[in-house]
Design a protein around this motif. Structure first.
Motif, PDB file in Angstrom:
ATOM      1  N   GLY A   8       2.449   1.816  -3.492  1.00  0.00           N
ATOM      2  CA  GLY A   8       1.544   1.864  -4.639  1.00  0.00           C
ATOM      3  C   GLY A   8       1.519   0.590  -5.445  1.00  0.00           C
ATOM      4  O   GLY A   8       1.301   0.615  -6.660  1.00  0.00           O
ATOM      5  N   THR A  36      -0.560  -2.136  -4.812  1.00  0.00           N
ATOM      6  CA  THR A  36      -1.714  -2.947  -4.414  1.00  0.00           C
ATOM      7  C   THR A  36      -2.252  -3.800  -5.563  1.00  0.00           C
ATOM      8  O   THR A  36      -2.876  -4.835  -5.330  1.00  0.00           O
ATOM      9  CB  THR A  36      -2.839  -2.059  -3.859  1.00  0.00           C
ATOM     10  OG1 THR A  36      -3.119  -1.012  -4.805  1.00  0.00           O
ATOM     11  CG2 THR A  36      -2.441  -1.440  -2.532  1.00  0.00           C
ATOM     12  N   GLU A  57       0.831  -1.202   0.000  1.00  0.00           N
ATOM     13  CA  GLU A  57       0.000   0.000   0.000  1.00  0.00           C
ATOM     14  C   GLU A  57       0.870   1.259   0.000  1.00  0.00           C
ATOM     15  O   GLU A  57       0.585   2.236  -0.697  1.00  0.00           O
ATOM     16  CB  GLU A  57      -0.919  -0.007   1.217  1.00  0.00           C
ATOM     17  CG  GLU A  57      -2.045  -1.030   1.125  1.00  0.00           C
ATOM     18  CD  GLU A  57      -2.921  -1.025   2.353  1.00  0.00           C
ATOM     19  OE1 GLU A  57      -2.563  -0.358   3.347  1.00  0.00           O
ATOM     20  OE2 GLU A  57      -3.977  -1.692   2.322  1.00  0.00           O
TER      21      GLU A  57
END
Length: 372
Positions: free
Chosen positions: A117, A119, A114
């Protein structure tokens, strides 16, 4: 109220419930007697109990998260992040077991993805972390519960065990690397500032000493019962709360399966039939059985009907691949993903199954080549 709690407890742990039912049924067929004590492999139970206490103590001191955060500071690409997270599980599971590795590093990994970036890659990376924990753990006698049990039963030297599992571990590492470099391509990542984990050497050294003592005991240089006394006293002195934080259901599951297999062994005709069915097919049958009942129960059930324990070691470790329940540790990752990304559950199970089948197929072919 007590009965409802009892039922609820067993409902949450299907393997424990099944082992309990099988033990009760076998006790009806073979009524309890003084010989029941001989069914129990106390060395396995002692080692499991001691390792769970020690590893939980280290985990609560943030030792594993500290190592992970330090390693992640050195990487700047999606492949680098994936490489660290996956191989943290791979190597850590060799010493702290596959389930503890996943309990520790999957939530940590999801947080890192998370923050960087990544995910969109979470499902793939968590699947690879799970496979890594299940396959890295097969290398050592203390990497997972079935190895602890089968190693104790086999009478093998540690060196022989490591040599047996080394080829499969090496191939597994190569497959994981291939998946990371193919599936995690991308540009640079920049992580947000994360909470710094710290450890106090004064707090962790007693656990390190006790862990080394466990390794010495596995080597046959220290008595299991003395280990139990030393670890129990040491943990009581260091942090007695740990006695209430370990997985007693796993220990009970072992006890119930010991009773069940012990009673089955008292039925000569059934025992002879099972031996004839398993003989020469230990690896294949243990892989197949693991897909349905998971690899720990498969190891315990099948070990009563064969002397080829090395074949069971290979089979139950490879058998941790495949279905979501082939290794119960895999459910840890699934639950974490289901809570954090509930909309991806079906996609996760599909990806998990496909990759597990691919890994299992490759390792099975490798086994077929190595088999004499």
């Amino acid at each position: 109220m007590i009965i409802e709690r009892f039922i609820d407890y067993f409902r949450k742990d299907v393997v424990l419930a099944v082992s309990f039912v099988l033990a009760v049924i076998s006790c009806i067929i073979t009524p309890p007697n003084a010989g029941y004590a001989d069914y129990i492999d106390f060395n396995t139970l002692i080692m499991l109990f001691c390792l769970m206490l020690i590893v939980e103590g280290l985990r609560r001191q943030n030792v594993f998260l500290y190592v992970g955060s330090r390693l992640l500071k050195q990487v700047r690409s999606p492949q680098g992040v994936a490489l660290v997270l996956v191989f943290l599980c791979f190597f850590a599971s060799m010493f702290i077991t596959n389930d503890v590795s996943l309990i520790t590093f999957v939530p940590f990994g999801l947080l890192m993805m998370e923050m960087t970036g990544m995910t969109k890659k979470a499902g793939l990376i968590v699947v690879l972390m799970t496979i890594a924990a299940n396959l890295g753990s097969m290398f050592t006698p203390i990497g997972n519960p079935q190895n602890i049990y089968l190693f104790s039963l086999s009478g093998m030297a540690i060196g022989d065990f490591l040599l047996l599992m080394l080829p499969y571990t090496a191939v597994s590492a190569a497959l994981l690397l291939l998946c990371i470099f193919i599936g995690c391509r991308g540009g640079a990542v920049r992580a947000e500032e994360m909470k710094k984990e710290s450890v106090d050497p004064k707090q962790i050294w007693p656990y390190i000493v006790l862990f080394i003592l466990c390794l010495v005991t596995v080597s046959g240089l220290f008595n299991h019962w003395l280990l139990l006394v030393v670890v129990a006293v040491g943990i009581f002195w260091k942090d007695r709360r740990l006695f209430g934080r370990i997985d007693y259901s796993l220990l009970l599951t072992f006890v119930f399966f010991f009773v069940f297999t012990g009673n089955i062994n008292g039925m000569p005709q059934l025992r002879e039939w099972l031996i004839s069915m398993i003989s020469g097919r230990e690896t294949q049958i243990s892989i197949a059985a693991s897909q349905v009942i998971s690899n720990v129960p498969a190891a315990m059930l099948l070990s009563a009907y064969t002397d080829d324990i090395p074949a069971l070691i290979v089979g139950t470790n490879l058998g941790g691949l495949g279905t979501l329940i082939a290794s119960m540790a895999s459910l840890i990752s699934y639950k974490q993903m289901a809570v954090r990304f509930p909309q991806t559950k079906k996609r996760y199970i599909l990806l998990f199954t496909v990759l597990n089948v691919v890994f299992l197929a490759v390792l099975w072919l490798f086994y077929a080549v190595l088999r004499p």
